[in-house]
Design a protein around this motif. Structure first.
Motif, mmCIF file in Angstrom:
data_model
loop_
_atom_site.group_PDB
_atom_site.id
_atom_site.type_symbol
_atom_site.label_atom_id
_atom_site.label_comp_id
_atom_site.label_asym_id
_atom_site.label_seq_id
_atom_site.Cartn_x
_atom_site.Cartn_y
_atom_site.Cartn_z
ATOM 1 N N ILE A 55 0.847 -1.178 0.000
ATOM 2 C CA ILE A 55 0.000 0.000 0.000
ATOM 3 C C ILE A 55 0.885 1.231 0.000
ATOM 4 O O ILE A 55 1.838 1.312 0.765
ATOM 5 N N HIS B 238 4.788 -0.224 10.218
ATOM 6 C CA HIS B 238 4.015 0.827 10.848
ATOM 7 C C HIS B 238 2.555 0.676 10.461
ATOM 8 O O HIS B 238 2.232 0.485 9.313
ATOM 9 N N PRO C 291 5.106 10.685 -0.684
ATOM 10 C CA PRO C 291 4.784 9.405 -0.051
ATOM 11 C C PRO C 291 5.175 9.391 1.428
ATOM 12 O O PRO C 291 6.285 9.782 1.773
ATOM 13 N N SER D 122 7.511 11.166 -8.188
ATOM 14 C CA SER D 122 7.423 9.725 -8.444
ATOM 15 C C SER D 122 7.349 9.013 -7.104
ATOM 16 O O SER D 122 7.917 9.442 -6.117
ATOM 17 N N ARG D 123 6.594 7.925 -7.106
ATOM 18 C CA ARG D 123 6.392 7.254 -5.819
ATOM 19 C C ARG D 123 7.116 5.922 -5.788
ATOM 20 O O ARG D 123 7.306 5.260 -6.785
ATOM 21 N N PRO E 15 7.139 5.924 7.087
ATOM 22 C CA PRO E 15 7.035 5.856 8.548
ATOM 23 C C PRO E 15 8.370 5.937 9.272
ATOM 24 O O PRO E 15 8.425 6.407 10.404
ATOM 25 N N ASP F 57 8.739 2.827 -0.263
ATOM 26 C CA ASP F 57 9.986 2.752 0.501
ATOM 27 C C ASP F 57 9.868 1.741 1.622
ATOM 28 O O ASP F 57 10.663 0.839 1.776
ATOM 29 N N GLN F 58 8.825 1.961 2.423
ATOM 30 C CA GLN F 58 8.725 1.183 3.651
ATOM 31 C C GLN F 58 7.329 0.603 3.744
ATOM 32 O O GLN F 58 6.363 1.197 3.282
ATOM 33 N N ALA F 59 7.238 -0.546 4.359
ATOM 34 C CA ALA F 59 5.937 -1.212 4.439
ATOM 35 C C ALA F 59 4.997 -0.421 5.339
ATOM 36 O O ALA F 59 5.370 0.046 6.409
ATOM 37 N N ILE F 60 3.783 -0.262 4.855
ATOM 38 C CA ILE F 60 2.763 0.413 5.645
ATOM 39 C C ILE F 60 1.573 -0.513 5.787
ATOM 40 O O ILE F 60 1.120 -1.100 4.813
#
Lengths: 344, 344
Positions: free
Chosen positions: A9, B94, A45, B2-3, A48, B6-9
């Motif tokens: 996500i 997170h 974006p 641009s997206r 976290p 990066d980190q799991a959400i």
DNA sequence: TCAAAAGTGTTATCCTTACACCCATGT
DNA sequence: ACATGGGTGTAAGGATAACACTTTTGA
């Protein structure tokens, strides 16, 4: 109850930053300088591990992209509809966006609020370029009767059949509620007693209907039915779903202004009562009754005189006022409950 | 612009589902049956590939976990503070939560709204068990003066020094605003003219202050300073940040009720005016003036008589009413603008 | 006959809306 | 002098808050 990150996500933080520029409400945009590119709101974006909170992440993006440091900010809504604001590839990571409104002064006198140099091209854009039908300050906007309402009428006629009956409001009723009873003119549906007036706060409902009806460019871009979409669409488009976020921001501000003293966030330290009235009118999108506005502000205890006057306005010198910060502690709901005195 | 993910959400969808149970406002909870487990709101991780929209995902979770099919729902807020509702491991994904309010009828007469069998233990819980200080229906709640205000006073005294001065409201002012001027008793700070009354809508502000002051169990659990936290805390705790979501839900409902006819979502098809008044009082958490309430409802055109009467109330038979769905189309803001007639 | 709850009527007060008018400056 | 915008006073209408009182049932 146990969680697992099944699918990736992405979460965008997006800010509609509002200020007054030459008496008009304006939002901070980035990009859009090139002929074809659509302007966007400052956004990025959420990460976290870098951002301690959502708000701090947002402030960081705005400052990095425009150099503006935000004062008041408020979360609006989290948008997550698929199909809108999508890449087309269904396997692409799904991106949600959390929208915020922020208020700031376009130019602070003396101390500049903008410290860092902007790393992107940015500019202030009058928000009524994106929503021309929302500005009633010089009377009913012509677009309404010339293009918008006819377009909606056509949509209603075209899609009348495939509407599921049920407890929810019909399209016709939603249009009437959002755009006022005059939108439905001759075709009043019976028990319409007190004809619904234009409600300046229903900015989002209006935009959503125009989107559903395919009357804004974004609808076509997102691949919706574009049967009757005019080549140019109504109002200017923005990137992604940013115009929807802006609509939400305008709606929220117009409402909030009435019970919280948020206007002062876009006012300079001192101002005349007429300045203040013009600011409120700019945001509300309609004219107000002068004398009543003054008494309103006075009775609410929102401002106090500085003692100084200014000649800058022409005519009799105007007293300068400043915001009384104490009101917030004194009165539970210190705002400008505007009422409906449309003076014209 | 641009997206990249990066980190799991992780994104939780969480619903505060409200109904009336025996005249009291109640929320749907899952878990908490075992002695030590804290009750939770129906909730689950958003999975973009399975859920077409956020709302549909939410409805799915509620139905799967409790069997209830929701009618009206509304997004509240997206919570993302780290440190709260955290696992402690900073490398854990997170998790943000999007909170919603939903309204339903606890038991529908005739047609049951609950089709599927619940797959989890669920129950209705009176919401004032979680917020005992919010129920003023039988007068000022004793907890307020016995434990809550003393606790806040101690907190203010203890932390007075390390408060940064600035434009923001001081803690003392925030307490006074949230809990009314009587909270500050003798120590009025000067220009306190019209002593701030209790505002039933400030549910969230009150909970947040209690959290900051370490007076609710969640604060200790999340690792905040627990200097003066009573062993049991004020009100019952809930899992994660669910009590905060519930506070937001109550606040929103109490406000929304005043300009939109949402009460009827928790009412049966027909009801007496007293039933309706009791429902409104239950949500607002205070008593209303009978005669004025009736005229209010009448003038607003919210209900119509069915023609039938009931003897169930004891005393003179009461006329039965039903909600007039047309009001929504007729009046832009059809609600119960309660005013402040606290009778008792 | 009395208690209990439903339901009606009336009045004082405040707020909103609207209108009319006066004031201080520059040209 | 007059145009321009700033600033004040007051009256009519409507909504709110509070009061007292009548009606219809069951016990």
């Amino acid at each position: 109850m146990s969680r697992s990150a099944d699918q990736a996500i992405g979460l965008d933080l997006t800010a509609a930053v509002v200020a007054l520029v030459e008496g008009h409400p304006a939002i901070l945009t980035v990009g859009g300088a090139e002929p074809q590119a659509e302007p966007a709101l400052p956004s990025g974006p959420f990460a976290p591990l870098e951002h301690r909170t959502l708000e701090l992440g947002l402030r960081g993006f705005v400052e990095a992209q425009t150099g503006f440091r935000l004062g008041y900010i408020e979360q609006l809504y989290t948008f997550g509809d698929r199909g809108r604001h999508a890449t087309g590839l269904s396997s692409a990571p799904h991106v949600l966006s959390i929208g915020y409104v922020g208020l700031t002064r376009a130019v602070e006198e003396g101390v500049p609020e903008r410290d860092a140099a902007p790393r992107t091209a940015w500019s202030w854009q009058g928000w009524y370029r994106y929503f021309p039908w929302e500005d009633w300050r010089s009377g009913r906007p012509p677009v309404l009767d010339e293009r918008l309402l006819p377009g909606l009428q056509a949509w209603l006629a075209r899609d009348a059949r495939d509407e599921p009956p049920g407890r929810a409001l019909s399209r016709r009723e939603r249009v009437s509620l959002a755009f006022g009873a005059s939108a439905m003119d001759a075709s009043l549906n019976g028990a319409q007693r007190d004809d619904t007036p234009w409600d300046e706060e229903r900015v989002l409902e209006r935009y959503e209907l125009l989107y559903e009806a395919g009357l804004v460019v974004e609808a076509v871009r997102d691949g919706r039915d574009a049967a009757a979409t005019p080549a140019d669409g109504l109002g200017r488009p923005m990137a992604l779903d940013h115009r929807r976020i802006l609509a939400t921001a305008i709606a929220r501000l117009r409402g909030k202004m009435k019970y919280r003293p948020v206007v002062f966030e876009v006012m300079p330290a001192t101002f005349t009562l007429t300045d203040l009235q013009l600011a409120v009118e700019a945001i509300a999108g309609r004219r107000l009754h002068k004398q009543n506005f003054r008494r309103l502000v006075d009775r609410a205890g929102l401002v106090e005189q500085t003692g100084a006057t200014t000649l800058a306005t022409g005519g009799r010198p105007a007293a300068l006022y400043r915001f009384r910060r104490d009101v917030v502690a004194e009165r539970p709901a210190a705002g400008l409950r505007l009422g409906q005195p449309v003076v014209r």
